[in-house]
Each structure stands twice: as structure tokens, then as C-alpha cells.
Design an enzyme around this catalytic site. Structure first.
Site, mmCIF file in Angstrom:
data_model
loop_
_atom_site.group_PDB
_atom_site.id
_atom_site.type_symbol
_atom_site.label_atom_id
_atom_site.label_comp_id
_atom_site.label_asym_id
_atom_site.label_seq_id
_atom_site.Cartn_x
_atom_site.Cartn_y
_atom_site.Cartn_z
ATOM 1 N N ARG A 1 0.825 -1.233 0.000
ATOM 2 C CA ARG A 1 0.000 0.000 0.000
ATOM 3 C C ARG A 1 0.852 1.273 0.000
ATOM 4 O O ARG A 1 0.524 2.258 0.652
ATOM 5 C CB ARG A 1 -0.964 0.033 1.199
ATOM 6 C CG ARG A 1 -1.993 -1.049 1.215
ATOM 7 C CD ARG A 1 -2.940 -1.015 0.028
ATOM 8 N NE ARG A 1 -3.721 -2.225 -0.001
ATOM 9 C CZ ARG A 1 -3.333 -3.353 -0.616
ATOM 10 N NH1 ARG A 1 -2.190 -3.389 -1.308
ATOM 11 N NH2 ARG A 1 -4.069 -4.425 -0.585
ATOM 12 N N CYS B 1 -10.886 -0.278 3.451
ATOM 13 C CA CYS B 1 -10.142 -0.554 4.686
ATOM 14 C C CYS B 1 -9.523 0.735 5.203
ATOM 15 O O CYS B 1 -8.905 1.486 4.458
ATOM 16 C CB CYS B 1 -9.057 -1.602 4.438
ATOM 17 S SG CYS B 1 -9.754 -3.240 4.177
ATOM 18 N N GLU C 1 -4.575 3.595 6.257
ATOM 19 C CA GLU C 1 -4.371 3.406 4.814
ATOM 20 C C GLU C 1 -4.923 4.637 4.077
ATOM 21 O O GLU C 1 -4.415 5.024 3.026
ATOM 22 C CB GLU C 1 -5.109 2.128 4.360
ATOM 23 C CG GLU C 1 -4.888 1.783 2.915
ATOM 24 C CD GLU C 1 -5.614 0.488 2.483
ATOM 25 O OE1 GLU C 1 -5.564 -0.514 3.223
ATOM 26 O OE2 GLU C 1 -6.225 0.513 1.411
HETATM 27 C C1 LIG Z 1 -15.868 -0.192 -0.782
HETATM 28 C C2 LIG Z 1 -14.387 0.020 -0.993
HETATM 29 C C3 LIG Z 1 -13.565 -1.082 -1.217
HETATM 30 C C4 LIG Z 1 -12.196 -0.912 -1.431
HETATM 31 N N1 LIG Z 1 -11.419 -2.018 -1.650
HETATM 32 C C5 LIG Z 1 -10.096 -1.862 -1.866
HETATM 33 C C6 LIG Z 1 -9.263 -2.994 -2.124
HETATM 34 O O1 LIG Z 1 -9.720 -4.119 -2.215
HETATM 35 N N2 LIG Z 1 -7.931 -2.776 -2.290
HETATM 36 C C7 LIG Z 1 -7.373 -1.528 -2.219
HETATM 37 O O2 LIG Z 1 -6.151 -1.390 -2.381
HETATM 38 N N3 LIG Z 1 -8.135 -0.442 -1.982
HETATM 39 C C8 LIG Z 1 -9.472 -0.581 -1.807
HETATM 40 N N4 LIG Z 1 -10.248 0.515 -1.556
HETATM 41 C C9 LIG Z 1 -9.617 1.842 -1.475
HETATM 42 C C10 LIG Z 1 -9.591 2.579 -2.830
HETATM 43 O O3 LIG Z 1 -10.503 2.002 -3.712
HETATM 44 C C11 LIG Z 1 -8.225 2.532 -3.502
HETATM 45 O O4 LIG Z 1 -7.234 3.002 -2.639
HETATM 46 C C12 LIG Z 1 -8.223 3.364 -4.783
HETATM 47 O O5 LIG Z 1 -7.122 2.957 -5.566
HETATM 48 C C13 LIG Z 1 -8.181 4.864 -4.564
HETATM 49 O O6 LIG Z 1 -8.358 5.505 -5.821
HETATM 50 P P1 LIG Z 1 -9.052 6.938 -5.929
HETATM 51 O O7 LIG Z 1 -9.014 7.369 -7.338
HETATM 52 O O8 LIG Z 1 -10.408 6.918 -5.316
HETATM 53 O O9 LIG Z 1 -8.079 7.812 -5.050
HETATM 54 P P2 LIG Z 1 -8.468 9.019 -4.079
HETATM 55 O O10 LIG Z 1 -9.186 8.456 -2.889
HETATM 56 O O11 LIG Z 1 -9.139 10.097 -4.832
HETATM 57 O O12 LIG Z 1 -7.031 9.492 -3.635
HETATM 58 C C14 LIG Z 1 -6.239 8.687 -2.802
HETATM 59 C C15 LIG Z 1 -4.854 9.317 -2.713
HETATM 60 O O13 LIG Z 1 -4.234 9.230 -3.996
HETATM 61 C C16 LIG Z 1 -3.810 10.517 -4.434
HETATM 62 N N5 LIG Z 1 -4.027 10.550 -5.883
HETATM 63 C C17 LIG Z 1 -5.165 10.249 -6.560
HETATM 64 N N6 LIG Z 1 -4.974 10.391 -7.899
HETATM 65 C C18 LIG Z 1 -3.688 10.806 -8.068
HETATM 66 C C19 LIG Z 1 -2.888 11.138 -9.199
HETATM 67 N N7 LIG Z 1 -3.370 11.068 -10.445
HETATM 68 N N8 LIG Z 1 -1.611 11.530 -8.994
HETATM 69 C C20 LIG Z 1 -1.096 11.604 -7.742
HETATM 70 N N9 LIG Z 1 -1.812 11.311 -6.621
HETATM 71 C C21 LIG Z 1 -3.083 10.909 -6.781
HETATM 72 C C22 LIG Z 1 -4.708 11.517 -3.702
HETATM 73 O O14 LIG Z 1 -4.091 12.755 -3.527
HETATM 74 C C23 LIG Z 1 -4.920 10.807 -2.351
HETATM 75 O O15 LIG Z 1 -3.868 11.099 -1.457
HETATM 76 C C24 LIG Z 1 -11.630 0.380 -1.385
HETATM 77 C C25 LIG Z 1 -12.462 1.491 -1.182
HETATM 78 C C26 LIG Z 1 -13.835 1.323 -1.000
HETATM 79 C C27 LIG Z 1 -14.711 2.523 -0.797
#
Ligand SMILES: Cc1cc2nc3c(=O)[nH]c(=O)nc-3n(C[C@H](O)[C@H](O)[C@H](O)COP(=O)(O)OP(=O)(O)OC[C@H]3O[C@@H](n4cnc5c(N)ncnc54)[C@H](O)[C@@H]3O)c2cc1C
Length: 308
Positions: free
Chosen positions: A161, A212, A304
Site C-alpha cells: 500500500r 479498509c 491506509e
Molecule cells: C468499498 C471500498 C472497497 C475498497 N477495496 C479496496 C481494495 O480491495 N484494495 C485496495 O487497495 N483499496 C481498496 N479501496 C480503497 C480505494 O478504492 C483505492 O485506494 C483506490 O485505488 C483509490 O483511488 P481513488 O481514485 O479513489 O483515489 P483518491 O481516494 O481520490 O485518492 C487517494 C490518494 O491518492 C492521491 N491521488 C489520486 N490520484 C492521483 C494522481 N493522479 N496523482 C497523484 N496522486 C493521486 C490523492 O491525492 C490521495 O492522497 C476500497 C475502497 C472502497 C470505498
């Protein structure tokens, strides 16, 4: 011309659906527009931050005082012959998983049902069901002060992560991935169905969350000796990774609630919003969990999610 909006409720742009507003927010879909948005923030002397789908963040009740930038290049190009895939950072991870599987390529099925964008997934080296971003990513393209820089896999510092992008400034704008062709006996679409079913069976349904909250715990060798005395199962210790959901459940915290924030009775590492939840409720539950788990197991949990 950028369409910069003011006072945008970030609760509508994060899966927790809580927290305050962004003073300014803008969606861009090219590197030129992204550079323009960053320049705008500089000229207007406000901080800026990139978000994807907001599925791994907790927005504070006070919101964000600067400019939120959504990078929305959603392009996905799969070359079935070579197995190379070019993706924009704004592409949804689950959509990319579907495109890869439909092309008969394997190795990214784990991402079925993972919310969020490829940018967010690379940032945190997202993973599930034994797979991680680092298994399929070959290069990451990042906008830095001096322009676009490409990082090869071994320069990305992917870890559990985590990646170099968490600690170094820059905006991930795209990536090159590579997946091998599936053997005849292995149907990637079937594998995706299994992965989705597992998620449906093990994760809370119908309540807002950020997935998580904590990383699973990776004990040091010294800690393992102590944890053996506390009846932590040998298979967790042998893997050097203890599921935090298990630590929380063993601490009797499933269902624990402050305000609208509840530790999911289904999965101990999920905090769900039961309605009318403040960001401060979530933070209070996080603190309580850390304190009880520290007291019971002597380990320090690490979040996380990122706080905005
Ligand atoms: C129901 C549910 C289930 C999930 N299951 C999983 C799972 O199985 N495994 C897992 O790993 N995660 C899981 N997650 C967490 C999440 O889906 C992941 O971490 C996902 O990859 C985050 O992507 P996002 O675009 O929503 O990022 P955001 O939440 O928008 O951003 C997260 C971080 O990334 C940074 N960021 C985003 N885009 C960029 C970019 N282009 N350049 C630089 N920095 C950036 C942001 O500044 C922030 O700090 C889950 C979440 C939910 C709600």
C-alpha cells in the site's frame, strides 16, 4: 479555458460522502490543462491537491482551503497482441480490469470491483485477492515541476500500500501496464466474477465507507515473539502480516460507534457511515481503535486512507 468552481462539497466527490467543501475545484483531462490549473493555484496563492474518485480519503469537516484538481484522462488502450496497456490516470481501475480481461489477458482480475482511478491505485499500490498494482504496472508517467517524467517499475518503490508517489510531489497522468495472455484453461472473465463474489460476500453493503481504514499489520521479528504469547494465529505471523480486521474483531470493537461512524459488524477494518456522520466521528473511532489495539496487542496501527 479552465472551469474553476467555488465552494464545491467534497462529500459529493468521496465514497464516504462526508466532510466539507473545497474552496476551489476543477476537472481537467489533458496535461496542458493540468499545468494550467497548477499555474492558476500558484498565481492565486492557494495550495492544490489531486484527487481521483475519493475512495481512499477522509475529507475533514473544514473541507479544503485550496484547489482540488481531478485529472480525468480516462483513456484505456489494450494491445491484445503484445499485452501492453496504456491507461490515463483518470481511468477507473475496475473498467481497466474489465478491458484487460475481455482482451483475454490475465493478472489484473483482482481489481474487479476496486473503486477509484488508476492514479489513486498506483499512488497507494492498491491490491486485493493476492494481486497488487506493481504486478502489472511497467511504467508510470508523472507531471513534475520540470515536465513529464517516466518511472520504470523498479523506480516506483512499490511496497505494501505504498509507492514513491506518496512521498514525492507530482501528478500521475498515466501508466503503461503489461499482462500475459491467459491459458485456455483460465478464463479471466470467470476469474473476475469469482473476485466480485468474494468482495460481495466479505464486505459491508449499502453503507458509505472508504474501504479498509488501516493497513494490515506487518510485525517485526521481535514483535512476532510477543504476539505469539497473545495467541495471534501462526499463519498470520508466518506471513508477517496480520489482518487488521482480525485485530479489531479480537479487540471486541466490531459494531463500536461514535456519532454516525461505526466499525462495520461485517468487516472489522471498515468504518461505515450510518448517516449524519461527521468527519470528526470517523477520526474519533480511528483514535479509539488505535488505542484499544495498542493496549491489547502492543502494536501501532497505521491508516491506509489519506486525510484531505
Ligand atoms: C468499498 C471500498 C472497497 C475498497 N477495496 C479496496 C481494495 O480491495 N484494495 C485496495 O487497495 N483499496 C481498496 N479501496 C480503497 C480505494 O478504492 C483505492 O485506494 C483506490 O485505488 C483509490 O483511488 P481513488 O481514485 O479513489 O483515489 P483518491 O481516494 O481520490 O485518492 C487517494 C490518494 O491518492 C492521491 N491521488 C489520486 N490520484 C492521483 C494522481 N493522479 N496523482 C497523484 N496522486 C493521486 C490523492 O491525492 C490521495 O492522497 C476500497 C475502497 C472502497 C470505498
Amino acid at each position: 479555458m479552465l472551469d474553476i468552481k467555488e465552494n464545491v462539497p467534497l462529500s459529493e466527490h468521496s465514497t464516504f460522502h462526508i466532510g466539507g467543501a473545497a474552496r476551489y475545484a476543477v476537472a481537467v483531462s489533458t496535461v496542458d490543462e493540468l499545468q494550467e490549473a497548477i499555474a492558476w493555484a500558484k498565481i492565486n496563492k492557494v495550495t492544490w491537491r489531486v484527487l481521483g474518485s475519493g475512495s481512499n480519503v477522509l475529507v475533514s469537516d473544514a473541507g479544503y482551503k485550496g484547489l482540488i484538481i481531478w485529472y480525468r484522462d480516462k483513456s484505456v488502450n489494450v494491445d491484445e497482441e503484445s499485452g501492453f496497456i496504456e491507461v490515463g490516470a483518470g481511468a477507473l481501475t475496475a473498467v481497466v480490469a474489465g478491458a484487460i480481461a475481455r482482451a483475454g489477458l490475465t493478472g489484473f482480475e483482482w481489481a474487479a470491483g476496486v473503486p477509484g482511478t488508476i492514479g489513486g491505485a498506483i499512488y497507494g499500490n492498491a491490491g486485493a485477492s493476492g494481486g497488487e498494482m506493481k504486478d502489472s504496472v511497467r511504467e508510470v508517467h508523472v507531471l513534475e515541476k520540470k515536465g513529464i517524467k517516466t518511472y520504470k517499475l523498479d523506480e516506483c518503490e512499490f511496497a505494501y500500500r505504498s509507492s514513491r508517489f506518496k512521498t514525492n510531489p507530482g501528478v500521475i497522468v498515466g501508466a503503461t501496464m503489461k499482462c500475459p495472455r491467459a491459458e485456455n484453461s483460465n478464463d479471466p472473465m470467470e476469474k473476475m466474477k469469482e473476485v466480485l463474489k468474494y468482495r460481495m460476500d466479505t464486505q459491508p453493503k449499502g453503507l458509505a465507507s472508504s474501504g479498509c481504514i488501516f493497513k494490515n499489520y506487518e510485525p517485526t521479528d521481535d514483535e512476532i515473539l510477543e504476539l505469539q504469547k497473545k495467541n495471534v494465529p501462526e499463519n498470520f505471523l508466518a506471513a508477517h502480516r496480520i489482518p487488521t480486521g482480525w485485530l479489531i474483531e479480537q479487540s471486541g470493537l466490531k459494531g463500536f460507534q461514535i456519532g454516525g461512524a461505526q466499525i462495520s459488524p461485517v468487516h472489522g477494518n471498515f468504518i461505515v457511515s450510518t448517516g449524519d456522520t461527521k468527519s470528526s466521528d470517523i477520526l474519533a473511532v480511528i483514535e479509539q481503535v488505535k488505542s484499544v489495539v495498542r493496549e491489547k496487542f502492543g502494536v501501532e496501527l497505521e491508516e491506509e486512507i489519506s486525510i484531505v
